[in-house]
Each structure stands twice: as structure tokens, then as C-alpha cells.
Design a protein around this motif. Structure first.
Motif, PDB file in Angstrom:
ATOM      1  N   UNK A 125      32.683  48.230  36.461  1.00 46.21           N
ATOM      2  CA  UNK A 125      33.533  47.405  35.594  1.00 46.21           C
ATOM      3  C   UNK A 125      34.577  46.662  36.410  1.00 46.21           C
ATOM      4  N   UNK A 126      35.171  47.324  37.368  1.00 42.73           N
ATOM      5  CA  UNK A 126      36.186  46.695  38.215  1.00 42.73           C
ATOM      6  C   UNK A 126      35.569  45.594  39.069  1.00 42.73           C
ATOM      7  N   UNK A 127      34.374  45.845  39.602  1.00 41.29           N
ATOM      8  CA  UNK A 127      33.707  44.839  40.425  1.00 41.29           C
ATOM      9  C   UNK A 127      33.367  43.594  39.612  1.00 41.29           C
ATOM     10  N   UNK A 128      33.014  43.765  38.337  1.00 47.95           N
ATOM     11  CA  UNK A 128      32.658  42.634  37.486  1.00 47.95           C
ATOM     12  C   UNK A 128      33.883  41.822  37.062  1.00 47.95           C
ATOM     13  N   UNK A 188      37.831  42.283  38.132  1.00 49.02           N
ATOM     14  CA  UNK A 188      39.027  42.952  38.671  1.00 49.02           C
ATOM     15  C   UNK A 188      40.329  42.457  38.036  1.00 49.02           C
ATOM     16  N   UNK A 189      40.329  41.225  37.490  1.00 48.61           N
ATOM     17  CA  UNK A 189      41.541  40.684  36.865  1.00 48.61           C
ATOM     18  C   UNK A 189      41.898  41.414  35.574  1.00 48.61           C
ATOM     19  N   UNK A 190      40.948  42.124  35.001  1.00 49.60           N
ATOM     20  CA  UNK A 190      41.200  42.855  33.758  1.00 49.60           C
ATOM     21  C   UNK A 190      42.000  44.139  33.995  1.00 49.60           C
ATOM     22  N   UNK A 191      42.120  44.520  35.266  1.00 43.67           N
ATOM     23  CA  UNK A 191      42.795  45.779  35.593  1.00 43.67           C
ATOM     24  C   UNK A 191      43.855  45.546  36.679  1.00 43.67           C
ATOM     25  N   UNK A 192      44.894  44.767  36.398  1.00 47.61           N
ATOM     26  CA  UNK A 192      45.851  44.412  37.460  1.00 47.61           C
ATOM     27  C   UNK A 192      46.612  45.619  38.011  1.00 47.61           C
ATOM     28  N   UNK A 193      47.012  46.535  37.167  1.00 42.80           N
ATOM     29  CA  UNK A 193      47.768  47.703  37.655  1.00 42.80           C
ATOM     30  C   UNK A 193      46.880  48.585  38.528  1.00 42.80           C
TER      31      UNK A 193
END
Length: 160
Positions: free
Chosen positions: A57-60, A62-67
């Protein structure tokens, strides 16, 4: 887990699992330990699956998980620092081992192999003169007499 007589099995889980094969399988404590080990194994598999999902999910996106991205960058920087410190310590250990080996070699008699105490100039076992022996060229392995600056076999500069 107050009911667990073996405490948290953690890293010892595999060891305890192996030992449980030698224990009577109808023993209530063995049954309890086997059930706890199985539960622990399944939870570890679940955590690994969540980890893989999170990585994907992060690889797809990464902007969705800034913290989490900031935390991950900090952890990666810390890993790089720890790796550099480990590499430096490894080099320091090798250098210290080489220095200790050199110090021992300087005290070892080239004639009889006796290890002499520091500060003596002649072997206490056979009387041979101690001190710098022949210089061995790191390039070609040729032996050169003490005080030689360049190898007689290949011309490489020799260290003192």
C-alpha cells in the motif's frame, strides 16, 4: 497470559515446540504449551501478512501516509547510521587484532618461536637477536632484509 506456566515463549517457542515432541502428549501442560505455540505462530504469520500489505500500500501511494513516510525515513537514516557504526567497529576490531598480532610477532623469536616479554632485545630461550625480521612484500610475497624501502622482487614500496 497468567495461565501460561512457561511464560512468553517468544524466541524459545521453536525450542519448546521441539521439546514438546518428547513430552507425553496427553499431559495438560503440554497441550497448553502446544496451543500457545500454535497461537503465537499464527499471530506471527498474521503480522507478516499485515506488514506485506502495508509495504504494498505504501509503495502504491506513499503520499497517503505522510506521517508514516516521515517515520520510515527517520528509521532508514538510523539504520544507515547503525550500519556505518557497525562497519567502523568491524574495521577497528580488525585493526586491533592486526596490531595485537604484530605485537606478538615482534616478541616471538624468529629462531626458536619462544614468546618473549616486552622490552627484551635477545630471546630468553635461545639468545637470538629479536627485532624487525625480514620484510615480506604485500604485493609479491618476496622476503626483503630489514630497512629495505622497496621490494627487490617487484619494486613495490615496503612499509616499516
Amino acid at each position: 497470559m497468567a495461565d501460561n506456566p512457561f511464560g512468553d515463549l517468544g524466541a524459545l517457542g521453536g525450542l519448546m515446540k521441539g521439546f514438546s515432541g518428547f513430552m507425553p502428549q496427553d499431559d495438560p501442560q503440554v497441550k497448553l504449551m502446544n496451543a500457545q505455540t500454535q497461537l503465537s505462530d499464527l499471530k506471527a504469520q498474521e503480522a507478516a501478512a499485515y506488514t506485506e500489505i502495508g509495504k504494498q500500500a505504501f509503495a502504491q501511494n506513499p503520499d497517503a501516509y505522510p506521517a508514516q513516510a516521515d517515520k520510515l525515513r527517520l528509521i532508514q537514516a538510523n539504520i544507515a547510521e547503525a550500519q556505518a557504526a557497525l562497519n567502523q567497529q568491524t574495521q577497528d576490531n580488525k585493526a586491533a587484532e592486526a596490531a595485537a598480532k604484530d605485537a606478538t610477532a615482534a616478541l616471538t623469536c624468529p629462531s626458536c618461536g619462544h614468546l618473549n616479554p616486552e622490552g627484551v632485545k635477545f630471546c630468553q630461550e635461545c639468545g637470538a637477536k629479536l627485532g624487525p625480521g625480514k620484510l615480506v612484500c604485500p604485493g609479491c610475497g618476496a622476503e626483503n632484509p630489514p630497512g629495505t624501502r622497496f621490494c627487490g622482487g617487484c619494486g613495490q614500496k615496503l612499509g616499516e
